[in-house]
Design an enzyme around this catalytic site. Structure first.
Site, PDB file in Angstrom:
ATOM      1  CD  GLU A 250      -2.978  -0.852   0.012  1.00 43.91           C
ATOM      2  OE1 GLU A 250      -3.128   0.306  -0.452  1.00 43.91           O
ATOM      3  OE2 GLU A 250      -3.583  -1.837  -0.433  1.00 43.91           O
ATOM      4  CB  CYS A 284      -1.972   7.045   1.892  1.00 36.04           C
ATOM      5  SG  CYS A 284      -3.043   5.903   2.778  1.00 36.04           S
TER       6      CYS A 284
END
Length: 482
Positions: A250, A284
């Site tokens: 990720e 993020c």
């Protein structure tokens, strides 16, 4: 917790010292140190791998109800201590106490959720194409899992990896970020007292260049789950490939929030505030690109600017603070360079853009808004990890969606609209793993899949039942009865 921080590595069921220590500085008050924390040597990383490999079969064969109790115990303690551990987290990471407390509480929910998943592990029966043959499809643990987690969600991100890894019978070696070691030690201490077999969980603090590299290059690791930057993610993928180690990445993103012509301006502003500036923009999932339809542009920018100037910036543990400091001096320097870059490109500063000098000497930055920006500018293509958002004015919904997708990333995207047709079109056409309607781009649930597209993610999804696709291996068994 009264652990000696210099004795803060956890290997084979024992606390031990490292070969050196690093200071943990409070970003809200840089004159305050939270202690010196141990750093693991390469030899200790190999020791942790050996311990995990020895313990994994023992943990995998542990009765289900006992496994369930272990994970439930961890989750219950995290929730019970969320105030205490939330203060600790906020002190070293810089997010306001409400966010720190909420993160620890959410981490507890991850463990509770996967405690229940322990008891839901069921196989499948299938009819064979051959008479008299029975087919069973089951799942088994991958084996030894290395988990490399970031500093921006030091407890939650680690938990949504550790909990499913353990739930499905794997052993774990956890390398957290060096900027948030206190939260890591606190979580490890809770896991230590939960009843796991010695070696089934290990904590190795240290740098990515030493500890992280040792883990990702090891042929004794069966899977690596990583959250961090794209550049480091590429290195993880390259290092694990020769050993055919399962890899889950990720990475970064450059998320957009679209403000449609029929948007409620108040809802749009609040979604922007939460998505762009909570956590000091260090997410993020932060919405750093604001794509606004021409007809509502001026009203939206005026309302957003006014709301931003009401935000209180200050010490993470101070009452009423919405935005704390950025995590360290390096991050603050990077943020201010992006502000300079925006000026160079010709963007118009509406508010913010400067380092703040407050009562406590910390890494404070004003929430920042630029307008009149172009989508192909680097400030709209690179992940900033800053409390900085850039507005783009567009003439149509089609143009807005095209700009949302004109990026190498694809984690989240959002739109504010009162139209079901517009919402349906956006959900269909946004090239992201997560889509938000009338909500901030930051903020997801723990029981459903999380992940992105393009350079944002690689490998199976995280969270919910989808996590089993990474942490288990499918076995198909055929049997003929005589």
């Amino acid at each position: 917790m009264s652990l000696n921080r210099e004795n803060a590595l956890y290997i084979g069921g024992e606390w031990c010292q490292g070969n050196r220590t690093v200071a943990n500085i409070n970003p809200s008050n840089i004159s305050e140190s939270l202690g010196d924390f141990a750093q693991a040597s390469q030899a200790q990383v190999h020791q942790a791998i050996a311990s995990a490999r020895e313990a994994q079969p023992v943990w995998a064969k542990t009765p289900l109800e006992q496994k369930q109790k272990v994970l439930q115990t961890i989750g219950d303690e995290l929730i019970a201590r969320c105030d205490e551990l939330g203060r600790l987290l906020s002190s070293e990471e810089g997010k306001p106490f409400a966010e720190g407390r909420g993160e620890v509480y959410r981490a507890g929910q991850f463990f509770q959720y996967y405690a229940a998943e322990v008891l839901r592990q069921m196989g499948e029966m299938a009819e064979s194409v051959r008479p008299g043959v029975q087919v069973e499809v089951t799942r088994e643990a991958v084996g030894v899992v290395a988990i490399i987690s970031p500093w921006n969600f030091p407890t939650a991100t680690a938990s949504w990896k550790i909990a499913p890894a353990l739930a499905f019978g794997n052993s774990v070696i956890w390398k957290p970020a060096n900027l948030t070691p206190a939260s890591a030690v606190a979580l490890a201490d809770i896991i230590h007292r939960s009843g796991l077999p010695a070696g089934a969980f290990n904590l190795v603090l240290g740098s990515g260049s030493e500890v992280g590299d040792t883990l990702i290059h090891s042929s004794e690791i069966d899977a690596v789950s990583f959250t961090g930057s794209v550049d480091v993610g590429r290195k993880v993928a390259a290092a694990t490939a020769p050993n055919f180690v399962r890899c889950q990445l990720e990475m970064g993103s450059k998320n957009a929030l679209v403000i449609a012509e029929d948007a409620d301006i108040n809802i749009a502003v609040e979604a922007t505030i939460a998505g762009s500036f909570s956590g000091t923009g260090q997410k993020c999932t932060a919405s750093s690109r604001l794509i606004v339809l021409d007809s509502v542009h001026d009203a939206y920018v005026e309302a957003l600017s006014a709301r931003m100037q009401q935000l209180k910036v200050g010490h993470a543990l101070e009452d009423g603070v919405f935005m704390g400091p950025v995590v360290d001096e390096r991050q603050l320097s990077s943020n201010l360079k992006w502000v300079e870059r925006a000026h160079e490109l010709g963007a118009e500063l509406v508010t913010g853009g400067e380092r703040l000098t407050l009562e406590n000497d910390g890494y404070y930055m004003a929430p920042t808004l630029f307008i009149n920006t172009q989508n192909d500018w680097d400030i709209n293509q690179e992940e900033l990890f800053a409390p900085m958002a850039c507005v783009q004015r567009v003439g149509s919904l089609d143009e807005a969606i095209a700009k949302v997708n004109e990026t190498r990333f694809g984690l989240t995207a959002g739109i504010v609209t009162s139209s079901l047709r517009t919402s349906a079109l956006f959900k269909q056409q946004a090239q992201t793993g997560c889509v938000m309607v009338n909500l901030p781009t930051a903020g997801t649930d723990y029981h459903v899949p999380f992940g992105g597209r393009k350079e944002s993610s690689f490998g199976p999804r995280e969270q919910g039942q989808y996590a089993r696709d990474f942490y288990t291996i499918v076995k198909t068994a055929y049997q003929r009865a005589y």
